[in-house]
Design an enzyme around this catalytic site. Structure first.
Site, PDB file in Angstrom:
ATOM      1  N   ASP A  76      -2.991  26.635   2.210  1.00 52.85           N
ATOM      2  CA  ASP A  76      -2.805  26.158   1.071  1.00 52.85           C
ATOM      3  C   ASP A  76      -2.224  27.882   0.133  1.00 52.85           C
ATOM      4  OD1 ASP A  76      -1.507  24.456  -1.223  1.00 52.85           O
ATOM      5  OD2 ASP A  76      -4.182  23.749  -2.169  1.00 52.85           O
TER       6      ASP A  76
ATOM      7  N   HIS B 172      -6.944  22.328  -9.223  1.00 56.95           N
ATOM      8  CA  HIS B 172      -5.576  23.322  -9.258  1.00 56.95           C
ATOM      9  C   HIS B 172      -6.017  23.744 -10.953  1.00 56.95           C
ATOM     10  CE1 HIS B 172      -2.434  22.550  -6.969  1.00 56.95           C
ATOM     11  NE2 HIS B 172      -3.890  22.800  -5.454  1.00 56.95           N
TER      12      HIS B 172
ATOM     13  N   CYS C 182       0.948  28.531  -8.401  1.00 57.93           N
ATOM     14  CA  CYS C 182       1.212  26.983  -9.086  1.00 57.93           C
ATOM     15  C   CYS C 182       2.730  26.550  -8.572  1.00 57.93           C
ATOM     16  CB  CYS C 182       0.958  25.845 -10.257  1.00 57.93           C
ATOM     17  SG  CYS C 182       1.275  23.960 -10.107  1.00 57.93           S
TER      18      CYS C 182
ATOM     19  N   ASN D 240      -4.842  27.196  -7.809  1.00 59.84           N
ATOM     20  CA  ASN D 240      -5.602  27.063  -6.918  1.00 59.84           C
ATOM     21  C   ASN D 240      -6.643  26.759  -7.556  1.00 59.84           C
ATOM     22  OD1 ASN D 240      -4.520  25.117  -4.527  1.00 59.84           O
ATOM     23  ND2 ASN D 240      -3.744  27.055  -3.562  1.00 59.84           N
TER      24      ASN D 240
HETATM   25 MG    MG Z   1      -3.547  23.241  -4.172  1.00 53.32          MG
END
Ligand code: MG
Length: 310
Positions: free
Chosen positions: A25, A222, A253, A262
């Site tokens: 991610d 987040h 983001c 994150n």
């Molecule tokens: Mg994330």
């Protein structure tokens, strides 16, 4: 290295599993392309820092996410890198083609990525909200038959950039359907970081009332609006013991021009260390890892703790 004074809160869980997402991610949302050797070393360092679960990559079509186009090569590398057999190294799998690749690579944990909202389902999955379950059903059942653990990410649980507010019952219904397909764990994603602590408490309460207890849940917060740790604390108070985070806060983001996306694993570990909640993570080793990968990415870590300890 500086560390927080430990003051245990007896109402909180004694241990928390940090689900590390930076290699997948994080890196998929960074503009820099990282060589496969560096990715393999990144995963090794995260494991060595004590992270029990490290999501390594995504088996999406390389055209969609060029940052992770080397997924098969990375998995082949990790398979021969001598990592402990007990180490959980989940891989994101978007569809049956991805599952075939996961099976070939000997992957034992997969994650699917679903949406709580109609607009994001159409934009991200090219499916109507109701159609996503039919797409995931064969992936989950075949993975379970192969003995894999399956996590379901549910994105846009606390707000959607196109639809705005997301009703609690809509999130509960989507989460229930993913668990009914056979997913072991549901990760509730605050994809744009707009959620607040009371919202987390209310959603977890609604899920519990629908028969989904905190033992089957994870929180994926987040920090876009600075709320991630407050939201984590609300989750801990409700009994959630799996928290997603990204080393160094990697990932930005994807839906806002913000460096902060994150939740940084270091920021989470500082909180949990101070609360006396066991994670098994070595904050110093983790911080060195985030400083090392930041040099490869060419930008400083947005993590407050990494910056403070530097
Ligand atoms: Mg994330």
């Amino acid at each position: 290295m500086r560390a927080p004074q430990v003051v245990r809160d007896p109402t909180l869980p004694e241990r928390v599993t940090i689900y590390e997402v930076a290699p997948r991610d994080g890196l998929q949302n960074e503009s820099a392309l990282v060589p496969v050797d560096v990715k393999a070393e990144f995963v090794q360092r995260l494991v060595a820092a004590g992270l029990p679960v490290v999501e390594t990559t995504s088996l999406v079509h390389p055209r969609w996410v060029p940052q992770l186009a080397d997924a098969d090569g990375l998995l082949a590398r990790l398979a021969t890198d001598g990592l402990p057999p007990s180490q959980a190294l989940p891989v994101l799998v978007p569809n049956e083609r991805g599952l075939e690749r996961a099976l070939t690579a000997g992957v034992r944990h997969i994650a699917i990525f679903a949406s709580a909202t109609e607009t994001f389902a159409r934009r991200n999955l090219n499916r109507a909200l109701d159609e996503q379950y039919a797409m995931f059903a064969p992936v989950v059942s075949r993975a379970r038959d192969a003995g894999m653990a399956v996590r379901a990410y549910l994105s846009m649980c606390f707000g959607d950039p196109w639809e705005g507010d997301v009703p609690l019952d809509q999130v509960v219904a989507a989460g229930r359907r993913l668990l009914d397909l056979g997913a072991d764990q549901l990760s509730l994603g605050d994809t744009i970081g707009v959620g607040t602590a009371g919202h987390v408490t209310a959603l977890l309460g609604e899920l519990a009332a629908a028969g989904v207890g905190p033992d089957r849940l994870a929180l994926h917060c987040h920090d876009t609006y600075g709320q991630a740790l407050a939201n984590v604390l609300a989750g801990l108070r409700a009994g959630v013991t799996t928290i997603d985070a990204s080393a160094g806060g990697l990932g930005g983001c994807p839906f806002a021009r913000s460096a902060t996306g994150n939740l940084a694993t270091e920021d989470l570990v500082w909180l949990l260390d101070g609360l006396g909640v066991h994670t098994g993570v070595d904050l110093a080793a983790l911080t060195r890892t985030s400083q090392w990968i930041a040099r490869h990415l060419g930008r400083p870590s947005p993590s407050r703790v990494v910056q403070a300890l530097a």
